[in-house]
Design an enzyme around this catalytic site. Structure first.
Site, PDB file in Angstrom:
ATOM      1  N   SER A   1      41.463  20.423  77.718  1.00  0.00           N
ATOM      2  CA  SER A   1      40.421  21.470  77.724  1.00  0.00           C
ATOM      3  C   SER A   1      40.650  22.480  78.839  1.00  0.00           C
ATOM      4  CB  SER A   1      39.027  20.845  77.844  1.00  0.00           C
ATOM      5  OG  SER A   1      38.963  19.954  78.940  1.00  0.00           O
TER       6      SER A   1
ATOM      7  N   HIS B   1      40.875  13.029  73.889  1.00  0.00           N
ATOM      8  CA  HIS B   1      40.355  13.693  75.107  1.00  0.00           C
ATOM      9  C   HIS B   1      38.837  13.476  75.145  1.00  0.00           C
ATOM     10  CE1 HIS B   1      40.156  16.427  78.387  1.00  0.00           C
ATOM     11  NE2 HIS B   1      40.115  17.576  77.744  1.00  0.00           N
TER      12      HIS B   1
ATOM     13  N   HIS C   1      45.037   6.661  80.506  1.00  0.00           N
ATOM     14  CA  HIS C   1      44.967   8.038  80.999  1.00  0.00           C
ATOM     15  C   HIS C   1      46.360   8.638  81.086  1.00  0.00           C
ATOM     16  CE1 HIS C   1      43.809  11.533  83.420  1.00  0.00           C
ATOM     17  NE2 HIS C   1      42.613  11.328  82.898  1.00  0.00           N
TER      18      HIS C   1
ATOM     19  N   ARG D   1      35.435   8.036  88.386  1.00  0.00           N
ATOM     20  CA  ARG D   1      34.256   8.497  87.649  1.00  0.00           C
ATOM     21  C   ARG D   1      33.620   7.311  86.913  1.00  0.00           C
ATOM     22  NH1 ARG D   1      37.251  13.198  84.368  1.00  0.00           N
ATOM     23  NH2 ARG D   1      38.617  11.429  84.001  1.00  0.00           N
TER      24      ARG D   1
ATOM     25  N   ASP E   1      35.314   7.973  80.116  1.00  0.00           N
ATOM     26  CA  ASP E   1      34.563   7.879  78.867  1.00  0.00           C
ATOM     27  C   ASP E   1      34.112   6.456  78.532  1.00  0.00           C
ATOM     28  OD1 ASP E   1      34.821  10.655  78.263  1.00  0.00           O
ATOM     29  OD2 ASP E   1      36.920  10.275  77.827  1.00  0.00           O
TER      30      ASP E   1
HETATM   31  N1  HAX Z   1      44.625   2.044  73.379  1.00  0.00           N
HETATM   32  C1  HAX Z   1      45.741   1.841  72.641  1.00  0.00           C
HETATM   33  N2  HAX Z   1      46.952   2.365  72.923  1.00  0.00           N
HETATM   34  C2  HAX Z   1      47.026   3.090  74.053  1.00  0.00           C
HETATM   35  C3  HAX Z   1      45.928   3.313  74.895  1.00  0.00           C
HETATM   36  C4  HAX Z   1      44.683   2.769  74.511  1.00  0.00           C
HETATM   37  N3  HAX Z   1      43.566   2.958  75.218  1.00  0.00           N
HETATM   38  N4  HAX Z   1      46.334   4.069  75.922  1.00  0.00           N
HETATM   39  C5  HAX Z   1      47.633   4.315  75.732  1.00  0.00           C
HETATM   40  N5  HAX Z   1      48.061   3.735  74.577  1.00  0.00           N
HETATM   41  C6  HAX Z   1      49.375   3.815  73.968  1.00  0.00           C
HETATM   42  C7  HAX Z   1      49.692   5.240  73.578  1.00  0.00           C
HETATM   43  O1  HAX Z   1      49.069   5.583  72.342  1.00  0.00           O
HETATM   44  C8  HAX Z   1      51.195   5.229  73.541  1.00  0.00           C
HETATM   45  O2  HAX Z   1      51.586   4.614  72.338  1.00  0.00           O
HETATM   46  P1  HAX Z   1      52.889   5.115  71.508  1.00  0.00           P
HETATM   47  O3  HAX Z   1      54.016   5.046  72.474  1.00  0.00           O
HETATM   48  O4  HAX Z   1      52.970   4.159  70.383  1.00  0.00           O
HETATM   49  O5  HAX Z   1      52.588   6.519  71.094  1.00  0.00           O
HETATM   50  C9  HAX Z   1      51.543   4.293  74.691  1.00  0.00           C
HETATM   51  O6  HAX Z   1      50.386   3.477  74.898  1.00  0.00           O
HETATM   52  C10 HAX Z   1      51.892   4.995  75.976  1.00  0.00           C
HETATM   53  O7  HAX Z   1      50.845   5.850  76.307  1.00  0.00           O
HETATM   54  P2  HAX Z   1      50.537   6.265  77.830  1.00  0.00           P
HETATM   55  O8  HAX Z   1      51.757   6.943  78.349  1.00  0.00           O
HETATM   56  O9  HAX Z   1      50.033   5.092  78.579  1.00  0.00           O
HETATM   57  O10 HAX Z   1      49.336   7.251  77.661  1.00  0.00           O
HETATM   58  P3  HAX Z   1      49.372   8.781  77.197  1.00  0.00           P
HETATM   59  O11 HAX Z   1      49.515   9.617  78.400  1.00  0.00           O
HETATM   60  O12 HAX Z   1      50.325   8.997  76.080  1.00  0.00           O
HETATM   61  O13 HAX Z   1      47.905   8.939  76.570  1.00  0.00           O
HETATM   62  C11 HAX Z   1      45.564   8.734  76.508  1.00  0.00           C
HETATM   63  C12 HAX Z   1      46.782   8.978  77.391  1.00  0.00           C
HETATM   64  C13 HAX Z   1      44.301   8.952  77.323  1.00  0.00           C
HETATM   65  C14 HAX Z   1      45.575   9.753  75.347  1.00  0.00           C
HETATM   66  C15 HAX Z   1      45.618   7.278  75.974  1.00  0.00           C
HETATM   67  O14 HAX Z   1      45.524   6.376  77.056  1.00  0.00           O
HETATM   68  C16 HAX Z   1      44.532   6.986  74.952  1.00  0.00           C
HETATM   69  O15 HAX Z   1      44.712   7.284  73.772  1.00  0.00           O
HETATM   70  N6  HAX Z   1      43.357   6.392  75.410  1.00  0.00           N
HETATM   71  C17 HAX Z   1      42.246   6.146  74.522  1.00  0.00           C
HETATM   72  C18 HAX Z   1      41.477   7.428  74.271  1.00  0.00           C
HETATM   73  C19 HAX Z   1      40.723   7.847  75.524  1.00  0.00           C
HETATM   74  O16 HAX Z   1      40.014   7.079  76.155  1.00  0.00           O
HETATM   75  N7  HAX Z   1      40.855   9.133  75.865  1.00  0.00           N
HETATM   76  C20 HAX Z   1      40.134   9.716  76.998  1.00  0.00           C
HETATM   77  C21 HAX Z   1      41.007   9.893  78.241  1.00  0.00           C
HETATM   78  C22 HAX Z   1      40.262  10.559  79.374  1.00  0.00           C
HETATM   79  C23 HAX Z   1      39.909  11.942  78.981  1.00  0.00           C
HETATM   80  O17 HAX Z   1      40.726  12.831  78.779  1.00  0.00           O
HETATM   81  N8  HAX Z   1      38.652  12.167  78.804  1.00  0.00           N
HETATM   82  O18 HAX Z   1      38.257  13.327  78.308  1.00  0.00           O
END
Ligand code: HAX
Length: 455
Positions: free
Chosen positions: A262, A292, A339, A348, A394
């Site tokens: 964002s 996000h 994250h 947070r 979150d």
């Molecule tokens: N559940 C399942 N799998 C997860 C995960 C979770 N909570 N967090 C990471 N992973 C997976 C990723 O999908 C990725 O899988 P692939 O290699 O198969 O694609 C792998 O682990 C490596 O990911 P990473 O390097 O640890 O994390 P990224 O930087 O790629 O992604 C995310 C960060 C926040 C998008 C991810 O941790 C996620 O999807 N979390 C759940 C959704 C969430 O809570 N989002 C909010 C984050 C905070 C925010 O921005 N708030 O607004």
């Protein structure tokens, strides 16, 4: 170039209130202090290498590439976010508070992000008065919002509302007039930032009451603080703590440096000199993604479903471990965990957890979230690929809101967006103050990468 020696051009057009003049002088004073630093970095160190981009980063969402300036906040992977060098706990402790409250006011964090100063009580009071003066929505915007189908997602409604406000942009009007100079951009951006921040809770509350409360609205109360007034207009609880939980939510979500979707979207769109309404509406569309901001909605859904499946049984680490494994096996992420940058429990989350433990530790979803805190990180760790198995912001924000009766989880990301307006718009002010150019990173094809990789 950092812009100096500005005669505030808007002064000739209309009398600004004293608090806006104060803000402008503080921002300009800070910019004058920082100008030699920016000039030296540009002239003497422009060629300094910050890091090398790898093929993995190019394919992997640009993770970890240092390539942007955001003056307002900085994220440390272990310690979390700092607003202008202050941790969130510092902000909770040091920012002015509403009478009887222990929560640092989010509008005071807006002042801090803009000026690098903790405002006095009198300054926050004056800021609130100014925001109230600017808060009325034009009739055309009210009509636009009221005419939307009630099943339009609240985040879609919010971005439509922000775009409907765009014709009120002072920056847009001044730019179109053909007389706006580059060193005046930031002044008009600040004008829009203040008005956008003033209006966004009114817009967001209208959306909530239209969708969930049969269009019965609660008027804005000009005697109240920005966040307390928003809580009151939502109208879900008379409990004074609901105002506090809203203040806390809005203070904690205000800024998270500029690389998240964002903030980066707002920054990118703003770099084309699109005004703050265009820029932030785009940022809000990014916030609406489930990876996000929408994760708070998804997280509460996940907790509610889990609770339903438990069918009245006490949640145990063993059972939650199995639920987490099932979620992963179904190909979904576990919302509220992980994250892109943080490598520790999100501060947070820690602050919200403390609030919940202090005030409603026996709430069933709080208890469930506590068990998740124990059960989920090991499951994520066991995948061997998740870089941060710990809870993020979150994981608990929705749980805190539902305790007070705000259990319409489709709305949660809108509250996030009301808060993030503080950081995204302050960042726009500073980007224009620093004269940052239009962004244009380089993209390449897979063939280009393969050739490079073979060299
Ligand atoms: N559940 C399942 N799998 C997860 C995960 C979770 N909570 N967090 C990471 N992973 C997976 C990723 O999908 C990725 O899988 P692939 O290699 O198969 O694609 C792998 O682990 C490596 O990911 P990473 O390097 O640890 O994390 P990224 O930087 O790629 O992604 C995310 C960060 C926040 C998008 C991810 O941790 C996620 O999807 N979390 C759940 C959704 C969430 O809570 N989002 C909010 C984050 C905070 C925010 O921005 N708030 O607004």
């Amino acid at each position: 170039m950092m812009h100096k020696a500005l005669r505030f051009p808007g002064r000739q057009r209309r009398a600004f209130s004293a608090v806006v003049d104060t803000l402008k002088h503080k921002i300009q004073g800070l910019a004058e202090k920082k100008a030699p630093q920016l000039t030296a970095l540009r002239k003497e160190h422009g060629g300094k290498v910050l890091g090398e981009t790898t093929v993995g980063q190019c394919i992997g969402g640009m993770r970890g590439i240092t390539c942007m300036i955001s003056e307002t906040s900085l994220l440390d992977p272990m310690e979390g976010i700092r607003y202008r060098g202050r941790t969130l706990q510092d902000c909770m402790d040091q920012l002015p508070k509403a009478p009887g409250s222990k929560i640092g006011l989010p509008e005071a964090s807006f002042w801090l992000l803009l000026t690098d100063e903790i405002p006095s009580d009198a300054e926050v009071k004056a800021l609130n008065e100014e925001l109230h003066k600017r808060s009325a929505l034009p009739e055309s915007v009210v009509k636009t919002i009221d005419s939307l189908p009630k099943d339009t997602h609240p985040m879609t409604q919010l971005s439509i509302g922000l775009l409907a406000l765009q014709p009120t942009s002072e920056f847009g009007k001044a730019y179109r007039s053909g007389t706006l100079k580059k060193n005046e951009y930031w002044v008009y951006t600040l004008e829009d930032a203040l008005s956008l921040v003033a209006k966004v809770p009114i817009l967001a509350a209208r959306i909530f009451r239209n969708v969930f409360m049969e269009g019965k609205h609660i008027p804005s109360d000009p005697s109240m603080d920005w966040a307390g007034n928003y809580a009151q207009m939502l109208g879900v609880s008379d409990d004074a703590l609901f105002k506090d939980v809203t203040r806390m939510y809005l203070m904690l979500h205000a800024d998270h440096e500029a690389g998240n979707v964002s903030a980066h979207t707002t920054h990118l769109v703003g770099s084309a000199l699109s005004d703050p309404y265009y820029s932030y509406a785009a940022g809000v569309c990014g916030l609406a993604g489930p990876l996000h901001g929408l994760a708070n909605q998804e997280c509460l859904r996940w907790l509610k479903n889990t609770r339903q499946e438990l069918g009245g049984k006490e949640p145990t680490v063993e059972v939650l471990t199995q639920f987490a494994k099932d979620t992963l096996a179904s190909g979904k992420v576990i919302p509220g965990f992980g994250h892109g940058v943080l490598r520790n429990t999100d501060p947070r989350y820690v602050i919200q957890r403390q609030f919940a433990q202090d005030n409603f530790p026996n709430d069933p979803l709080v208890k469930l979230a506590e068990v998740c805190f124990q059960a989920i990180p090991p499951v994520l760790e066991a995948t061997g690929k998740v870089k941060n198995p710990w809870p993020n912001v979150d994981a608990l924000s929705g749980t805190c809101m539902q305790y007070f009766g705000l259990d319409q989880e489709d709305y949660y990301t809108v509250i996030f967006a009301v808060s993030r307006a503080l950081g995204c718009t302050s960042n726009l002010v500073w980007s224009r103050m620093m004269g940052l150019p239009i962004e244009r990173p380089k993209s390449v094809t897979l063939d280009w990468l393969s050739t490079k990789a073979a060299e």
